[in-house]
Design a protein around this motif. Structure first.
Motif, PDB file in Angstrom:
ATOM      1  N   GLU A   1      66.313  44.401  22.902  1.00  0.00           N
ATOM      2  CA  GLU A   1      65.803  42.986  22.797  1.00  0.00           C
ATOM      3  C   GLU A   1      66.623  42.166  24.085  1.00  0.00           C
ATOM      4  OE1 GLU A   1      66.308  41.298  19.106  1.00  0.00           O
ATOM      5  OE2 GLU A   1      64.434  42.166  18.505  1.00  0.00           O
ATOM      6  N   HIS A   2      67.598  42.814  24.904  1.00  0.00           N
ATOM      7  CA  HIS A   2      67.923  42.054  26.080  1.00  0.00           C
ATOM      8  C   HIS A   2      67.698  42.797  27.340  1.00  0.00           C
ATOM      9  CE1 HIS A   2      70.559  41.228  22.591  1.00  0.00           C
ATOM     10  NE2 HIS A   2      70.896  40.196  22.923  1.00  0.00           N
ATOM     11  N   PHE A   3      67.274  41.838  28.349  1.00  0.00           N
ATOM     12  CA  PHE A   3      67.153  42.523  29.707  1.00  0.00           C
ATOM     13  C   PHE A   3      68.092  41.829  30.783  1.00  0.00           C
ATOM     14  CE2 PHE A   3      64.551  39.011  30.626  1.00  0.00           C
ATOM     15  CZ  PHE A   3      64.332  38.700  31.866  1.00  0.00           C
ATOM     16  N   GLN A   4      68.753  42.846  31.703  1.00  0.00           N
ATOM     17  CA  GLN A   4      69.541  42.342  32.641  1.00  0.00           C
ATOM     18  C   GLN A   4      68.952  41.830  33.657  1.00  0.00           C
ATOM     19  OE1 GLN A   4      72.093  43.288  29.925  1.00  0.00           O
ATOM     20  NE2 GLN A   4      72.991  42.830  31.954  1.00  0.00           N
ATOM     21  N   LEU A   5      69.661  40.610  34.290  1.00  0.00           N
ATOM     22  CA  LEU A   5      69.144  39.978  35.532  1.00  0.00           C
ATOM     23  C   LEU A   5      70.270  40.107  36.586  1.00  0.00           C
ATOM     24  CD1 LEU A   5      67.261  37.903  37.098  1.00  0.00           C
ATOM     25  CD2 LEU A   5      68.535  36.004  35.873  1.00  0.00           C
ATOM     26  N   THR A   6      69.963  40.566  37.520  1.00  0.00           N
ATOM     27  CA  THR A   6      71.102  40.546  38.671  1.00  0.00           C
ATOM     28  C   THR A   6      70.269  39.411  39.777  1.00  0.00           C
ATOM     29  OG1 THR A   6      71.412  42.641  38.322  1.00  0.00           O
ATOM     30  CG2 THR A   6      72.025  42.072  40.602  1.00  0.00           C
ATOM     31  N   VAL A   7      71.186  38.305  40.164  1.00  0.00           N
ATOM     32  CA  VAL A   7      70.888  37.532  41.257  1.00  0.00           C
ATOM     33  C   VAL A   7      71.503  38.095  42.634  1.00  0.00           C
ATOM     34  CG1 VAL A   7      71.260  35.331  42.130  1.00  0.00           C
ATOM     35  CG2 VAL A   7      70.749  35.527  39.773  1.00  0.00           C
ATOM     36  N   GLN A   8      70.984  38.476  43.369  1.00  0.00           N
ATOM     37  CA  GLN A   8      71.349  39.279  44.716  1.00  0.00           C
ATOM     38  C   GLN A   8      71.445  38.224  45.864  1.00  0.00           C
ATOM     39  OE1 GLN A   8      68.498  42.267  45.199  1.00  0.00           O
ATOM     40  NE2 GLN A   8      69.562  43.623  44.097  1.00  0.00           N
ATOM     41  N   HIS A   9      72.722  38.319  46.809  1.00  0.00           N
ATOM     42  CA  HIS A   9      72.936  37.519  47.758  1.00  0.00           C
ATOM     43  C   HIS A   9      71.722  37.751  48.920  1.00  0.00           C
ATOM     44  CE1 HIS A   9      74.914  35.589  51.270  1.00  0.00           C
ATOM     45  NE2 HIS A   9      75.882  35.299  50.182  1.00  0.00           N
ATOM     46  N   LYS A  10      71.373  36.796  49.498  1.00  0.00           N
ATOM     47  CA  LYS A  10      70.581  37.121  50.744  1.00  0.00           C
ATOM     48  C   LYS A  10      71.112  38.057  51.643  1.00  0.00           C
ATOM     49  CE  LYS A  10      68.525  32.381  50.999  1.00  0.00           C
ATOM     50  NZ  LYS A  10      68.479  31.114  51.660  1.00  0.00           N
ATOM     51  N   PRO A  11      70.152  38.664  52.386  1.00  0.00           N
ATOM     52  CA  PRO A  11      70.871  39.686  53.377  1.00  0.00           C
ATOM     53  C   PRO A  11      71.551  39.005  54.512  1.00  0.00           C
ATOM     54  CG  PRO A  11      68.529  40.268  53.018  1.00  0.00           C
ATOM     55  CD  PRO A  11      68.888  39.132  52.306  1.00  0.00           C
ATOM     56  N   VAL A  12      72.743  39.561  54.970  1.00  0.00           N
ATOM     57  CA  VAL A  12      73.832  38.496  55.857  1.00  0.00           C
ATOM     58  C   VAL A  12      73.751  39.422  57.239  1.00  0.00           C
ATOM     59  CG1 VAL A  12      75.218  37.532  54.122  1.00  0.00           C
ATOM     60  CG2 VAL A  12      75.669  39.737  55.053  1.00  0.00           C
ATOM     61  N   PHE A  13      73.111  40.401  57.449  1.00  0.00           N
ATOM     62  CA  PHE A  13      73.015  40.870  58.800  1.00  0.00           C
ATOM     63  C   PHE A  13      71.821  42.151  58.576  1.00  0.00           C
ATOM     64  CE2 PHE A  13      76.031  43.568  56.260  1.00  0.00           C
ATOM     65  CZ  PHE A  13      75.604  44.763  56.338  1.00  0.00           C
ATOM     66  N   ARG A  14      71.371  42.381  59.778  1.00  0.00           N
ATOM     67  CA  ARG A  14      70.433  43.657  59.931  1.00  0.00           C
ATOM     68  C   ARG A  14      70.695  44.736  60.838  1.00  0.00           C
ATOM     69  NH1 ARG A  14      64.906  40.112  60.039  1.00  0.00           N
ATOM     70  NH2 ARG A  14      64.927  39.243  57.866  1.00  0.00           N
ATOM     71  N   LEU A  15      70.596  45.928  60.744  1.00  0.00           N
ATOM     72  CA  LEU A  15      70.911  46.900  61.399  1.00  0.00           C
ATOM     73  C   LEU A  15      69.652  47.416  61.984  1.00  0.00           C
ATOM     74  CD1 LEU A  15      73.268  49.176  59.442  1.00  0.00           C
ATOM     75  CD2 LEU A  15      73.990  47.720  61.135  1.00  0.00           C
ATOM     76  N   HIS A  16      69.725  47.544  63.737  1.00  0.00           N
ATOM     77  CA  HIS A  16      68.549  48.054  64.172  1.00  0.00           C
ATOM     78  C   HIS A  16      68.801  49.352  64.874  1.00  0.00           C
ATOM     79  CE1 HIS A  16      66.178  44.315  63.659  1.00  0.00           C
ATOM     80  NE2 HIS A  16      67.316  43.646  63.704  1.00  0.00           N
ATOM     81  N   CYS A  17      67.915  50.313  64.924  1.00  0.00           N
ATOM     82  CA  CYS A  17      68.191  51.447  65.803  1.00  0.00           C
ATOM     83  C   CYS A  17      67.481  51.728  67.032  1.00  0.00           C
ATOM     84  CB  CYS A  17      68.030  52.732  64.747  1.00  0.00           C
ATOM     85  SG  CYS A  17      69.193  52.815  63.482  1.00  0.00           S
TER      86      CYS A  17
END
Length: 197
Positions: free
Chosen positions: A181-197
């Motif tokens: 009867e419970h569900f888990q919520l995760t609040v995630q941080h905005k991406p702070v960097f991106r990798l480009h190849c």
């Protein structure tokens, strides 16, 4: 995977429920007898005639019912990014002729997260809850409950949503109850960097 059929005394099938055709793998019949009399309930496996035996055990419950409802979630967890929005699907199982609207609320939301007003409309079996995260919502984990509220007759009724938990297998088999009867919520941080190849 059970199949439940209800028959009259002549053997005519009055109603059938198959776990193979049900999203939650449950057989469930809500039925009103047209008249007093004898009726037969048959329980068998979907592979009847091919597989079976003493190891195929089922628990069957027959009980009187009245107007009521239950609500379910598809999963026991959800993730949301700061400044983002996410939709939660909610389904209902109505019983005893109840067809009214069901208001949906969430209990236990952390600061910076809000739920937009939501409702499962009358005569409908599903609805959507929208969660919205503020841009500055703190990354956090929380345990929440989704609650459905409705008026049945003169009585106000609350039902907590059940969700399948990760401890069960694809056929709904688990050591304990296959839902929570419970569900888990995760609040995630905005991406702070991106990798480009």
């Amino acid at each position: 995977l059970p199949v439940v059929t209800l028959h009259d005394t002549d053997g005519k099938v009055l109603v059938e429920s198959s776990s193979a055709a049900s999203p939650d793998r449950e057989c469930w019949i809500d039925w009103r007898a047209p008249a007093d009399g004898d009726y037969m309930l048959r329980l068998r496996d979907v592979q009847f005639g091919v597989r079976g035996g003493l190891e195929f055990g089922y628990r069957l419950s027959v009980q009187p019912t009245g107007p009521d409802f239950s609500i379910r979630l598809a999963s026991d967890f959800i993730n949301i990014v700061q400044g983002g929005r996410v939709e939660v699907s909610v389904t209902t199982r109505r019983a005893g002729g109840f067809a009214g609207p069901i208001d949906l609320t969430i209990d236990g939301l952390p600061a910076g997260i809000r739920a937009e007003p939501a409702q499962i409309l009358a005569n409908q079996n599903s609805g959507k809850l929208m969660l919205v995260a503020d841009d500055d919502a703190r990354p956090v984990d929380g345990t929440l409950r989704v609650i459905g509220k409705a008026t049945i007759g003169e009585m106000k009724v609350d039902r907590v949503a059940a969700a399948p938990h990760l401890g069960r297998d694809v056929e709904g088999v688990s050591i304990g109850p296959p839902v929570t009867e419970h569900f888990q919520l995760t609040v995630q941080h905005k991406p702070v960097f991106r990798l480009h190849c």
